[in-house]
Write a protein that holds these residues in place. Structure first.
Motif, PDB file in Angstrom:
ATOM      1  N   ALA A  12       6.599   2.752   0.507  1.00  0.00           N
ATOM      2  CA  ALA A  12       6.788   4.155   0.136  1.00  0.00           C
ATOM      3  C   ALA A  12       6.344   5.110   1.233  1.00  0.00           C
ATOM      4  O   ALA A  12       6.963   6.152   1.462  1.00  0.00           O
ATOM      5  CB  ALA A  12       6.046   4.457  -1.159  1.00  0.00           C
ATOM      6  N   ALA A  13       5.271   4.751   1.951  1.00  0.00           N
ATOM      7  CA  ALA A  13       4.725   5.643   2.971  1.00  0.00           C
ATOM      8  C   ALA A  13       5.319   5.414   4.355  1.00  0.00           C
ATOM      9  O   ALA A  13       4.991   6.144   5.292  1.00  0.00           O
ATOM     10  CB  ALA A  13       3.202   5.477   3.049  1.00  0.00           C
ATOM     11  N   GLY A  14       6.186   4.428   4.507  1.00  0.00           N
ATOM     12  CA  GLY A  14       6.758   4.157   5.822  1.00  0.00           C
ATOM     13  C   GLY A  14       7.143   2.700   5.958  1.00  0.00           C
ATOM     14  O   GLY A  14       7.996   2.193   5.225  1.00  0.00           O
ATOM     15  N   TRP A  15       6.460   2.007   6.891  1.00  0.00           N
ATOM     16  CA  TRP A  15       6.793   0.620   7.202  1.00  0.00           C
ATOM     17  C   TRP A  15       5.514  -0.186   7.386  1.00  0.00           C
ATOM     18  O   TRP A  15       4.557   0.290   7.996  1.00  0.00           O
ATOM     19  CB  TRP A  15       7.617   0.546   8.486  1.00  0.00           C
ATOM     20  CG  TRP A  15       8.897   1.315   8.412  1.00  0.00           C
ATOM     21  CD1 TRP A  15       9.086   2.625   8.746  1.00  0.00           C
ATOM     22  CD2 TRP A  15      10.153   0.834   7.947  1.00  0.00           C
ATOM     23  NE1 TRP A  15      10.391   2.989   8.519  1.00  0.00           N
ATOM     24  CE2 TRP A  15      11.078   1.906   8.035  1.00  0.00           C
ATOM     25  CE3 TRP A  15      10.605  -0.400   7.478  1.00  0.00           C
ATOM     26  CZ2 TRP A  15      12.406   1.779   7.664  1.00  0.00           C
ATOM     27  CZ3 TRP A  15      11.935  -0.533   7.108  1.00  0.00           C
ATOM     28  CH2 TRP A  15      12.823   0.552   7.200  1.00  0.00           C
ATOM     29  N   VAL A  16       5.528  -1.416   6.873  1.00  0.00           N
ATOM     30  CA  VAL A  16       4.412  -2.333   7.056  1.00  0.00           C
ATOM     31  C   VAL A  16       4.915  -3.541   7.834  1.00  0.00           C
ATOM     32  O   VAL A  16       6.036  -4.010   7.615  1.00  0.00           O
ATOM     33  CB  VAL A  16       3.790  -2.753   5.703  1.00  0.00           C
ATOM     34  CG1 VAL A  16       4.796  -3.437   4.801  1.00  0.00           C
ATOM     35  CG2 VAL A  16       2.570  -3.643   5.913  1.00  0.00           C
ATOM     36  N   GLY A  17       4.106  -4.005   8.783  1.00  0.00           N
ATOM     37  CA  GLY A  17       4.510  -5.128   9.598  1.00  0.00           C
ATOM     38  C   GLY A  17       3.414  -6.160   9.738  1.00  0.00           C
ATOM     39  O   GLY A  17       2.222  -5.836   9.641  1.00  0.00           O
ATOM     40  N   MET A  18       3.811  -7.407   9.956  1.00  0.00           N
ATOM     41  CA  MET A  18       2.897  -8.499  10.246  1.00  0.00           C
ATOM     42  C   MET A  18       3.366  -9.176  11.527  1.00  0.00           C
ATOM     43  O   MET A  18       4.479  -9.711  11.577  1.00  0.00           O
ATOM     44  CB  MET A  18       2.875  -9.528   9.099  1.00  0.00           C
ATOM     45  CG  MET A  18       2.294  -8.999   7.824  1.00  0.00           C
ATOM     46  SD  MET A  18       0.512  -8.724   7.963  1.00  0.00           S
ATOM     47  CE  MET A  18       0.267  -7.586   6.592  1.00  0.00           C
ATOM     48  N   GLY A 179      -2.937  -2.441   4.599  1.00  0.00           N
ATOM     49  CA  GLY A 179      -3.385  -2.708   3.249  1.00  0.00           C
ATOM     50  C   GLY A 179      -3.592  -1.454   2.430  1.00  0.00           C
ATOM     51  O   GLY A 179      -3.430  -1.465   1.206  1.00  0.00           O
ATOM     52  N   ALA A 180      -3.930  -0.349   3.092  1.00  0.00           N
ATOM     53  CA  ALA A 180      -4.180   0.911   2.385  1.00  0.00           C
ATOM     54  C   ALA A 180      -2.890   1.631   2.009  1.00  0.00           C
ATOM     55  O   ALA A 180      -2.876   2.404   1.039  1.00  0.00           O
ATOM     56  CB  ALA A 180      -5.047   1.824   3.246  1.00  0.00           C
ATOM     57  N   ASN A 181      -1.812   1.406   2.757  1.00  0.00           N
ATOM     58  CA  ASN A 181      -0.585   2.164   2.550  1.00  0.00           C
ATOM     59  C   ASN A 181       0.537   1.379   1.877  1.00  0.00           C
ATOM     60  O   ASN A 181       1.508   1.991   1.408  1.00  0.00           O
ATOM     61  CB  ASN A 181      -0.072   2.693   3.888  1.00  0.00           C
ATOM     62  CG  ASN A 181      -0.884   3.846   4.420  1.00  0.00           C
ATOM     63  OD1 ASN A 181      -0.720   4.982   3.989  1.00  0.00           O
ATOM     64  ND2 ASN A 181      -1.796   3.563   5.350  1.00  0.00           N
ATOM     65  N   ALA A 182       0.427   0.070   1.838  1.00  0.00           N
ATOM     66  CA  ALA A 182       1.505  -0.753   1.295  1.00  0.00           C
ATOM     67  C   ALA A 182       1.052  -1.479   0.037  1.00  0.00           C
ATOM     68  O   ALA A 182      -0.116  -1.822  -0.104  1.00  0.00           O
ATOM     69  CB  ALA A 182       1.975  -1.767   2.335  1.00  0.00           C
ATOM     70  N   ARG A 183       1.991  -1.729  -0.860  1.00  0.00           N
ATOM     71  CA  ARG A 183       1.696  -2.497  -2.064  1.00  0.00           C
ATOM     72  C   ARG A 183       1.529  -3.973  -1.704  1.00  0.00           C
ATOM     73  O   ARG A 183       1.948  -4.427  -0.631  1.00  0.00           O
ATOM     74  CB  ARG A 183       2.818  -2.346  -3.084  1.00  0.00           C
ATOM     75  CG  ARG A 183       3.090  -0.915  -3.509  1.00  0.00           C
ATOM     76  CD  ARG A 183       4.140  -0.845  -4.602  1.00  0.00           C
ATOM     77  NE  ARG A 183       5.303  -1.701  -4.332  1.00  0.00           N
ATOM     78  CZ  ARG A 183       6.382  -1.735  -5.090  1.00  0.00           C
ATOM     79  NH1 ARG A 183       6.470  -0.970  -6.165  1.00  0.00           N
ATOM     80  NH2 ARG A 183       7.391  -2.532  -4.787  1.00  0.00           N
ATOM     81  N   VAL A 184       0.972  -4.721  -2.631  1.00  0.00           N
ATOM     82  CA  VAL A 184       0.773  -6.149  -2.408  1.00  0.00           C
ATOM     83  C   VAL A 184       2.099  -6.836  -2.089  1.00  0.00           C
ATOM     84  O   VAL A 184       2.192  -7.634  -1.142  1.00  0.00           O
ATOM     85  CB  VAL A 184       0.120  -6.799  -3.647  1.00  0.00           C
ATOM     86  CG1 VAL A 184       0.103  -8.318  -3.517  1.00  0.00           C
ATOM     87  CG2 VAL A 184      -1.299  -6.275  -3.826  1.00  0.00           C
TER      88      VAL A 184
END
Length: 225
Positions: A12-18, A179-184
């Motif tokens: 929702a807040a943008g993009w999460v990457g690993m 972890g703060a901006n993305a859901r599990v």
């Protein structure tokens, strides 16, 4: 030398990457190019967003992936054609898509329009690394050998963590901004995308369809696992 790859999922807040190399490194950014720049250098970026937008008709990637997902096929929406995604309203998009494909546009698909077009613009810049499309449900099914429980359930989340750990992808701690901006489920999906990116880098992955389709945007269109 261990390759460095990146798996990406929208949140929702943008993009999460690993990022994967000898370790797992989480990233978060509001924009896709910011995320990849932060994780660079990488050889492969695998992202859970449509890449390659059809001019008319349905994408073979979506049809084949839904067929392979079986009872979990509802987790993958049919990608609207480019003209539908460029429409101003959901009603307009549905009318255009129905005329060109015989299908409407789901609310979920239209809600992802900004993310889809953001990635489309980014890929058009010809980044100096390989970019592929993935669908995490397919990636987890490939790890497991069968479809896994829904990701919104406790059993689904625990199954995904266990599968990732079995592949050497251990997600521990609070993961900082990611972890703060993305859901599990966003974090788990990004990790699954990274797993597929590593398989692509090692020539272990396969794509649907094979070979990929191409449309007028000339992006190779396939979902990789």
């Amino acid at each position: 030398m261990t390759e460095r790859v990146l798996g990406v999922d929208a949140c929702a807040a943008g993009w999460v990457g690993m990022a994967l190399d000898e370790a797992v490194t989480p990233y978060f950014a509001p924009r896709i190019h910011e995320l990849v720049d932060a994780a660079a250098p990488v050889t492969v970026v695998a992202i859970d967003i449509p890449i390659g937008l059809a001019d008319n008709g349905l994408r073979q990637a979506d049809l084949l992936a839904r067929q392979e997902l079986g009872r979990r096929r509802s987790t993958l929406f049919m990608t609207p054609v480019r003209r539908a995604l460029e429409a101003g309203t959901h009603a307009q998009a549905t009318e255009i898509n129905r005329r060109l494909t015989g299908k409407g546009v789901s609310i979920q698909a239209f809600a992802l329009k900004p993310k889809i077009l953001e990635v489309d613009r980014w890929v058009r810049r010809n980044p100096p690394y390989r970019v592929v499309e993935v669908h995490p449900e397919l990636s987890f099914a490939r790890m497991s050998g069968a479809p896994v429980p829904p990701k919104t359930t406790w059993a689904g989340a625990e199954t995904r963590r266990r599968l990732l750990a079995g592949e050497g992808i251990h997600l521990t701690g609070d993961l900082g901004p990611a972890g703060a901006n993305a859901r599990v489920d966003d974090v788990l999906d990004a990790a699954a995308a990274a797993w597929t990116a590593r398989r692509v880098a090692r020539d272990q992955a396969r794509c649907l369809p094979a070979p990929p389709e191409t449309f007028t945007d000339r992006h190779p269109c396939a979902i990789w696992t």
